[in-house]
Design a protein around this motif. Structure first.
Motif, PDB file in Angstrom:
ATOM      1  N   PHE A 287      -3.924 -16.273  66.486  1.00  0.00           N
ATOM      2  CA  PHE A 287      -3.083 -15.982  65.327  1.00  0.00           C
ATOM      3  C   PHE A 287      -2.826 -17.211  64.456  1.00  0.00           C
ATOM      4  CE2 PHE A 287      -1.898 -12.398  68.146  1.00  0.00           C
ATOM      5  CZ  PHE A 287      -2.201 -11.363  67.273  1.00  0.00           C
ATOM      6  N   LYS A 288      -3.116 -18.409  64.983  1.00  0.00           N
ATOM      7  CA  LYS A 288      -2.978 -19.614  64.160  1.00  0.00           C
ATOM      8  C   LYS A 288      -4.124 -19.706  63.150  1.00  0.00           C
ATOM      9  CE  LYS A 288      -0.474 -22.402  67.569  1.00  0.00           C
ATOM     10  NZ  LYS A 288      -0.475 -23.660  68.358  1.00  0.00           N
ATOM     11  N   PHE A 289      -5.265 -19.142  63.525  1.00  0.00           N
ATOM     12  CA  PHE A 289      -6.437 -19.190  62.649  1.00  0.00           C
ATOM     13  C   PHE A 289      -6.607 -17.895  61.843  1.00  0.00           C
ATOM     14  CE2 PHE A 289      -7.264 -21.940  66.309  1.00  0.00           C
ATOM     15  CZ  PHE A 289      -7.554 -23.136  65.680  1.00  0.00           C
ATOM     16  N   VAL A 290      -6.235 -16.782  62.460  1.00  0.00           N
ATOM     17  CA  VAL A 290      -6.308 -15.486  61.773  1.00  0.00           C
ATOM     18  C   VAL A 290      -4.942 -14.820  61.901  1.00  0.00           C
ATOM     19  CG1 VAL A 290      -7.555 -13.304  61.552  1.00  0.00           C
ATOM     20  CG2 VAL A 290      -8.713 -15.304  62.515  1.00  0.00           C
ATOM     21  N   PRO A 291      -4.059 -15.018  60.903  1.00  0.00           N
ATOM     22  CA  PRO A 291      -2.715 -14.432  60.969  1.00  0.00           C
ATOM     23  C   PRO A 291      -2.759 -12.913  61.138  1.00  0.00           C
ATOM     24  CG  PRO A 291      -2.875 -16.013  59.169  1.00  0.00           C
ATOM     25  CD  PRO A 291      -4.273 -15.797  59.689  1.00  0.00           C
TER      26      PRO A 291
END
Length: 384
Positions: A31-35
């Motif tokens: 989720f840090k790279f793809v919210p």
């Protein structure tokens, strides 16, 4: 295939629930790279592309009607806690950023048209003018330019496909950009002190969430949204810009700013409820995207992405020279390419205090998009 409108809406709600819970509770690095909101867009668009959702109007109408109410309610709530005086103090640089974004798209259209004109339809200059009207204003501006220029329906259909796919890709990219904003700002050496002050405003004063606060935020925002929609439909249309939807957004924005300067602006739960609404809005938008349409207009699609590339290069150079932070670039770009329904949503992904900037940018685009499209189309007609 889902043909029941309520069932389609339940898929959007269920996916929203799952992604929000996973993002908030698991701590997954993904989720840090793809919210979560980007994953929501990708999943819903993918489901639509493989034919999960029926194209029947009855199927789509339920989610569309929900989004019609949810969008103004969300903007209204995101404006709680916003001190508009701080936004004004951010200065003329915000306006400059918008106009640079619009100009970069116009330059991109001219450059790409010159490179591709030998391969395109003789009247393709009309299509590029209509596309620019959409990418500096919105769909209403695009239709207005098409009505004036009367581009052939076949190639105008390709323009619609290109507009939809490029818009879908760019909206996803702008949501994702939130995760890299700090690194980008270090790259441009942006002075974010004034912006940080505005972003911090009101966040620490929000009251605890209670049943009463949830009733006010949920039921109150929906009531305001519905009344704003009704009032917006009663107000006169001004050209192709100020229609019922635009009036609705203006009304809820004004009311939201007013509430922000009262004790009600610190009510608990406004940010949380607005975030839930944001996922629903993103889901509904994504269900209108069809990745399979990429095969129907390859040449125009390539041209569209090249225009986007020129736009990105110019904006990055501008940001580096003027030390502009990513927020202004992302929202100015979205206001151009996406319009009044998208810019406040992307602004809210950065911070709810910045929603007025998104509304301001989008309204400027709605006012100027038709004229920019016609002006560049006139230029392109001389270059054929």
């Amino acid at each position: 295939m889902i043909e029941n409108g309520l069932l389609m809406l339940s898929v959007i709600l269920g996916l929203s629930c799952i992604l929000i819970v996973l993002e908030k509770t698991t701590g997954w690095k993904l989720f840090k790279f793809v919210p979560g909101m980007v994953m929501m867009y990708l999943i819903c668009a993918a489901l639509n592309s493989v034919g999960v959702f029926s194209d029947a109007e009855g199927t789509r109408q339920v989610a569309a009607d929900v989004k019609t109410v949810i969008l103004p309610a969300m903007i209204f709530l995101f404006l709680f806690g916003c001190d508009f005086r701080r936004i004004i103090k951010l200065g003329p640089k915000l306006l400059l950023t918008y106009f640079v974004a619009a100009a970069s798209l116009a330059i991109g259209v001219v450059v790409v048209f010159l490179a591709f004109k030998a391969l395109l339809h003789p009247e393709s200059w009309k299509v590029f003018g209509a596309l620019l009207a959409s990418w500096t204003g919105g769909s209403a501006n695009m239709v207005a330019v098409q009505d004036v220029l009367q581009a052939p329906e076949t190639i105008f259909g390709y323009a619609l496909i290109t507009d939809t796919i490029v818009y879908s890709f760019w909206l996803m990219a702008m949501f994702s950009s939130v995760a890299v904003s700090d690194r980008f700002n270090r790259f441009t050496k942006a002075d974010t002190s004034v912006m940080d002050t505005a972003l911090d405003l009101g966040d620490t004063d929000e009251k605890p969430i209670t049943a009463a606060s949830l009733a006010l935020t949920v039921f109150g925002s929906l009531t305001v949204a519905i009344l704003a929609i009704e009032l917006g439909d009663l107000l006169p249309e001004v050209g192709d810009v100020l229609n019922g939807t635009a009036w609705t957004i203006i009304i809820v924005s004004i009311l939201g700013v007013i509430v922000a300067h009262t004790p009600l602006g610190r009510i608990g739960g406004s940010t949380e409820i607005a975030t839930l609404m944001l996922f629903i809005v993103i889901g509904q938008i994504a269900t209108g995207s069809d990745f399979s349409a990429i095969t129907q207009a390859p040449l125009y699609l390539v041209a569209g992405f090249l225009v986007l590339l020129v736009h990105v290069i110019i904006m990055v150079i501008y940001a580096k020279l003027t030390r502009t932070e990513l927020f202004s670039l992302a929202v100015a770009s979205t206001a151009n390419i996406g319009g009044i329904a998208s810019a406040p949503v992307v602004a809210s992904a950065f911070s709810r205090q910045m929603v007025p900037v998104g509304v301001l940018y989008a309204l400027i685009g709605s006012l100027l998009g038709t004229f920019m499209g016609l002006a560049v189309a006139q230029l392109l007609s001389q270059l054929v």
